[in-house]
Design a protein around this motif. Structure first.
Motif, mmCIF file in Angstrom:
data_model
loop_
_atom_site.group_PDB
_atom_site.id
_atom_site.type_symbol
_atom_site.label_atom_id
_atom_site.label_comp_id
_atom_site.label_asym_id
_atom_site.label_seq_id
_atom_site.Cartn_x
_atom_site.Cartn_y
_atom_site.Cartn_z
ATOM 1 N N UNK A 149 -2.705 -24.503 -10.257
ATOM 2 C CA UNK A 149 -2.140 -24.689 -8.713
ATOM 3 C C UNK A 149 -0.726 -23.986 -9.066
ATOM 4 N N UNK A 150 0.083 -24.290 -7.677
ATOM 5 C CA UNK A 150 1.431 -23.431 -7.535
ATOM 6 C C UNK A 150 2.311 -24.521 -6.745
ATOM 7 N N UNK A 151 3.766 -24.186 -7.038
ATOM 8 C CA UNK A 151 4.751 -25.113 -6.239
ATOM 9 C C UNK A 151 5.359 -24.019 -5.163
ATOM 10 N N UNK A 152 5.662 -24.681 -4.267
ATOM 11 C CA UNK A 152 6.355 -23.784 -3.071
ATOM 12 C C UNK A 152 7.853 -24.430 -2.843
ATOM 13 N N UNK A 153 8.467 -23.653 -2.114
ATOM 14 C CA UNK A 153 9.871 -24.208 -1.605
ATOM 15 C C UNK A 153 10.144 -23.490 -0.238
ATOM 16 N N UNK A 154 9.921 -24.489 0.659
ATOM 17 C CA UNK A 154 10.116 -24.136 2.083
ATOM 18 C C UNK A 154 10.668 -25.175 2.910
ATOM 19 N N UNK A 155 10.830 -24.961 3.924
ATOM 20 C CA UNK A 155 11.758 -25.670 4.875
ATOM 21 C C UNK A 155 10.853 -27.045 5.142
ATOM 22 N N UNK A 156 9.335 -26.952 5.361
ATOM 23 C CA UNK A 156 8.665 -28.137 5.832
ATOM 24 C C UNK A 156 8.312 -28.835 4.423
ATOM 25 N N UNK A 157 8.271 -28.242 3.283
ATOM 26 C CA UNK A 157 7.930 -29.018 2.141
ATOM 27 C C UNK A 157 6.400 -29.541 2.348
ATOM 28 N N UNK A 158 5.531 -28.617 2.685
ATOM 29 C CA UNK A 158 4.151 -28.812 2.871
ATOM 30 C C UNK A 158 3.502 -29.024 1.364
ATOM 31 N N UNK A 159 2.349 -29.978 1.386
ATOM 32 C CA UNK A 159 1.886 -30.136 0.055
ATOM 33 C C UNK A 159 0.105 -30.080 0.478
ATOM 34 N N UNK A 160 -0.618 -29.350 -0.190
ATOM 35 C CA UNK A 160 -2.094 -29.330 -0.088
ATOM 36 C C UNK A 160 -2.809 -29.454 -1.230
ATOM 37 N N UNK A 161 -3.742 -30.203 -1.162
ATOM 38 C CA UNK A 161 -4.397 -30.411 -2.301
ATOM 39 C C UNK A 161 -4.204 -31.598 -3.132
ATOM 40 N N UNK A 162 -4.609 -31.811 -4.392
ATOM 41 C CA UNK A 162 -4.323 -33.077 -5.275
ATOM 42 C C UNK A 162 -3.451 -32.373 -6.715
ATOM 43 N N UNK A 163 -2.299 -33.110 -6.601
ATOM 44 C CA UNK A 163 -1.461 -32.765 -7.867
ATOM 45 C C UNK A 163 -1.973 -33.492 -8.930
ATOM 46 N N UNK A 164 -2.008 -33.028 -10.054
ATOM 47 C CA UNK A 164 -2.067 -33.850 -11.306
ATOM 48 C C UNK A 164 -1.161 -34.870 -11.396
ATOM 49 N N UNK A 165 -1.489 -35.594 -12.648
ATOM 50 C CA UNK A 165 -0.240 -36.572 -12.990
ATOM 51 C C UNK A 165 0.754 -35.726 -13.536
ATOM 52 N N UNK A 166 2.124 -36.182 -13.412
ATOM 53 C CA UNK A 166 3.208 -35.454 -14.013
ATOM 54 C C UNK A 166 3.160 -35.591 -15.612
ATOM 55 N N UNK A 167 3.716 -34.673 -16.244
ATOM 56 C CA UNK A 167 3.925 -34.651 -17.610
ATOM 57 C C UNK A 167 4.897 -35.707 -18.029
ATOM 58 N N UNK A 168 6.115 -35.832 -17.074
ATOM 59 C CA UNK A 168 7.159 -36.866 -17.442
ATOM 60 C C UNK A 168 7.619 -37.314 -16.128
ATOM 61 N N UNK A 169 7.863 -38.792 -16.355
ATOM 62 C CA UNK A 169 8.535 -39.355 -15.276
ATOM 63 C C UNK A 169 9.862 -39.887 -15.289
ATOM 64 N N UNK A 170 10.723 -40.306 -14.463
ATOM 65 C CA UNK A 170 11.865 -40.899 -14.682
ATOM 66 C C UNK A 170 11.894 -42.017 -15.495
ATOM 67 N N UNK A 171 10.980 -42.641 -15.364
ATOM 68 C CA UNK A 171 10.670 -44.316 -15.828
ATOM 69 C C UNK A 171 10.459 -43.676 -17.521
ATOM 70 N N UNK A 172 9.726 -42.683 -17.741
ATOM 71 C CA UNK A 172 9.402 -42.300 -19.091
ATOM 72 C C UNK A 172 10.833 -42.053 -19.586
#
Length: 738
Positions: A149-172
């Motif tokens: 998949x791919x990340x984008x950086x735009x004004x609206x910050x649109x997201x489409x589809x389902x992201x996987x679980x992150x590899x690292x979280x702030x809690x970790x």
């Protein structure tokens, strides 16, 4: 010493980020690319196979994206029949596949065919085979598949589809932030596919300012969580789902962005350390040129895999990446090893580096290292350079450059450290140049004062030669064989009467500049400017055996320069000008001549006077250049047209005069044909065969009605034919005026 330390200070400021010099950034990229290309292994990595959606596949299977039923068959072929270890997709499946018509059948079952007996039951039985997305998900389920998949950086910050679980979280990480690239949007896979294959990685690359991909981010931030790249996700899957643990460079501070030394993967088989730079990226360890013919990885056509053309088990245990080299799918990147490099192979190179444990990275102490090497090299040069001669200073600078480059190469080859080099090299070069310049300004003052004294009345060519070897030259007059040129402007007097003084001055300066450039380009020495005339000579002060040929070529270039200038004048309404050039070769007296008040390096003698007379004949014969026979003999690389034999004022002997048509091999065939006709006409004139002269004159004037030379010939014939036959006549024309 101060002048040497100045570039050191600027270099330290650039290295530490205080100032930025773009040329040093470009040089750094260039040095890295050269070093990378020089150390490419050029060996294949058999552990990784690329399945290529190439042009042949698109022609055989159809345009991309292919139906998910085909993708299900593709996955089954690789997992079940080939037994691959991991399958990674450098593509995204963001849109639902409606090519089976299931959605239309469902609409019919709920609408027009709702009461049709048995339709709903038949559709219910067929639905599993017509839901292509579900079939593809079923093929991926429980398999070692990694979606892209791919990340984008735009004004609206649109997201489409389902992201996987992150590899690292702030809690970790106990609330500690990482200094990662931050994105606010994404384009990912359908939820049904993401659920079937939970492992996924982003395939964004990082381009430098010049648009070249040299590094790949391993982690990226989205909404406070950190997601892994495709290469890292595939590698983790290959290791059996290793856990990601950040390796902080210093004690992490919660709530602030912290630097990592690298990423640790904790698996049952042990720990793997993957170093990263300050942006959580790793430099791509390219193995060689990209593509199917690059030799770094085995490429298989996706159509061959889909159609089961590979022997069963031929890919067993391999890591397979699916991507595209087809230009229409726009996954080609500019890299240090290729301007159209397949994006999927960029990930393959990083993955190959992980598997081999050979990463290339810029460590967190790279800035400190750069500052240190600049300071050490700079202080060394500042202390030692002023004590050395010019030759030894250059040797020291070369030794420091070699030492810096050698240390950099050693750290790169042995430890995989991509440390900066450009600033240190630039500091050494600039510091040495400044020291040499300072030495020249101080230690050569006496010599330069002498040169300045001579330069007040001697051409720069002689000054340069005197500075190199003054004992070889003398200002005393000497007799040498030289070639002299006189160049006079035509129509200048009439022009001066029509133009304002300032406008005339600008025009004259422009013309003289162009003529002087042509003379100097062919090693000529400007003797003097006399009103609208230029005098020059060749063969002194710098001796050359080619003085006649150089003078002739300069004359041709001067004519061309004036023609170019006239074309511009014609477009702007300025008057056109003409020139006449006289060339003669012979013995002349050359030296420093004049009075105590004003002196000049000049030539005098009978050969000089003849050159001046020949210039005056240009308007008589209607040509731009008139050269003597001696000049013609010594400039044999040109095509010459004999004009006449003349007796000029002050000389009783007849002199043959010539006009250069151009260099040998560069004169047009038509012009060569007219030259042959002219030679016949000139022979008839000297034989006093007036009937033949009439025929030749008629032929020549028909070929070139505007030729002033042919008009002169006809007039000469008309004047001579009324005289009685002269058996002892040598065909020469007498001129009694200068």
């Amino acid at each position: 010493m101060v002048w040497v330390l100045a570039p050191v200070v600027l270099g330290v400021l650039h290295a530490s980020g205080g100032v930025s010099f773009q040329f040093l950034e470009r040089l750094e990229h260039l040095l890295y690319d050269v070093r990378l290309r020089a150390t490419l292994p050029h060996t294949p990595d058999g552990r990784i196979v690329i399945v290529d959606i190439d042009e042949a596949s698109l022609q055989r299977v159809g345009q991309w994206p292919w139906g998910r039923d085909k993708m299900a068959a593709f996955a089954n072929e690789l997992f079940e029949r080939q037994g691959v270890a991991v399958l990674g997709f450098d593509v995204v499946f963001a849109e639902a596949d409606t090519s089976s018509g299931l959605a239309r059948l469902n609409a019919l079952a709920q609408g027009p065919l709702k009461s049709q007996p048995g339709f709903a039951q038949a559709l219910e039985r067929l639905a599993p085979t017509l839901d292509y997305d579900a079939r593809f998900a079923g093929a991926l389920d429980t398999q070692n598949a990694v979606l892209g998949y791919y990340f984008t950086s735009d004004r609206d910050g649109q997201g489409r589809g389902a992201l996987p679980s992150p590899a690292l979280t702030l809690r970790q990480m106990g609330g500690s932030l990482l200094n990662a690239t931050v994105w606010n949007g994404f384009g990912s896979n359908l939820a049904v596919l993401a659920q079937a294959a939970p492992a996924a990685g982003f395939f964004n690359t990082m381009s430098d300012e010049d648009g070249v991909v040299r590094s790949l981010p391993l982690l990226a931030e989205y909404q406070g969580a950190y997601y892994e790249s495709l290469a890292l996700a595939v590698y983790r899957s290959f290791l059996g789902g290793a856990n990601v643990v950040p390796a902080f460079a210093t004690e992490p501070v919660p709530g602030e962005r912290n630097l990592l030394r690298g990423v640790e993967l904790h698996a049952s088989g042990g720990r793997k350390f993957l170093p990263v730079d300050e942006q959580l990226a790793t430099l791509v360890p390219y193995r060689g040129p990209g593509g199917p013919s690059g030799g770094s990885f085995r490429y298989l056509s996706a159509a061959d895999v889909l159609q089961g053309r590979l022997p069963a088990g031929s890919l067993r245990g391999k890591i397979v990446l699916m991507g595209s080299t087809a230009p229409g799918l726009q996954d080609l990147r500019a890299t240090p090893v290729g301007r159209a490099y397949p994006g999927v192979e960029v990930h393959a190179n990083v993955l190959s580096g992980f598997l081999s444990g050979k990463a290339i990275y810029r460590p967190d102490y790279a800035t400190a290292f750069d500052v240190l090497q600049i300071a050490v090299a700079g202080v060394l040069l500042a202390l030692v350079l002023p004590l050395l001669s010019a030759a030894r200073a250059l040797l020291l600078a070369a030794a420091v450059l070699v030492a810096l480059a050698g240390l950099n190469a050693q750290l790169y080859l042995v430890h995989g450290l991509a440390l900066p080099l450009a600033s240190a090299l630039a500091v050494v070069v600039v510091a040495t140049a400044l020291d040499m310049a300072h030495g020249y300004l101080t230690e050569s003052r006496t010599k330069r004062n002498l040169a300045h004294l001579f330069g007040t009345y001697v051409p720069p060519e002689l000054v340069d030669q005197m500075l190199l070897a003054p004992e070889r030259y003398t200002m005393q007059a000497a007799s040498r064989e030289l070639t002299v040129m006189f160049c006079d402007m035509r129509g200048f007097t009439a022009m001066s009467e029509r133009m304002e003084p300032v406008q005339l001055q600008a025009l004259l300066n422009d013309i003289f500049s162009r003529l002087t450039q042509a003379i100097r380009a062919h090693l000529g020495t400007i003797d003097k400017y006399m009103g609208d005339c230029v005098m020059a000579f060749w063969g002194a002060p710098v001796p050359t055996q080619q003085h006649a040929a150089l003078a002739v070529q300069a004359a041709l270039d001067m004519v061309a320069a004036v023609q170019s200038l006239n074309a511009r004048h014609s477009a702007t309404g300025l008057p056109e000008i003409g020139i006449g050039i006289g060339l003669n070769t012979g013995p002349m007296c050359v030296g420093d001549m004049g009075s105590d008040i004003r002196r000049s390096y000049t030539v005098i003698g009978d050969a000089v006077n003849l050159g001046s007379r020949l210039e005056g004949l240009c308007k008589v014969y209607g040509v731009d250049i008139v050269a003597s026979e001696v000049t013609r003999q010594q400039a044999s690389g040109f095509v010459w047209q004999e004009l006449d034999r003349v007796r000029v004022k002050g000389k009783e002997d007849a002199v043959a005069i010539f006009y250069p048509l151009g260099r040998l091999g560069e004169v047009a065939p038509a012009q060569m044909h007219r030259l042959a006709q002219w030679n016949e006409a000139l022979a008839s004139l000297r034989a006093q065969d007036w009937a033949a002269c009439d025929r030749h004159a008629d032929t020549l004037r028909r070929a070139d009605p505007g030729s002033a030379l042919y008009a002169w010939y006809a007039e000469r014939v008309a004047m001579l034919r009324v005289l009685p036959y002269q058996p002892d006549w040598d065909g020469a024309t007498r001129f009694d005026t200068k």
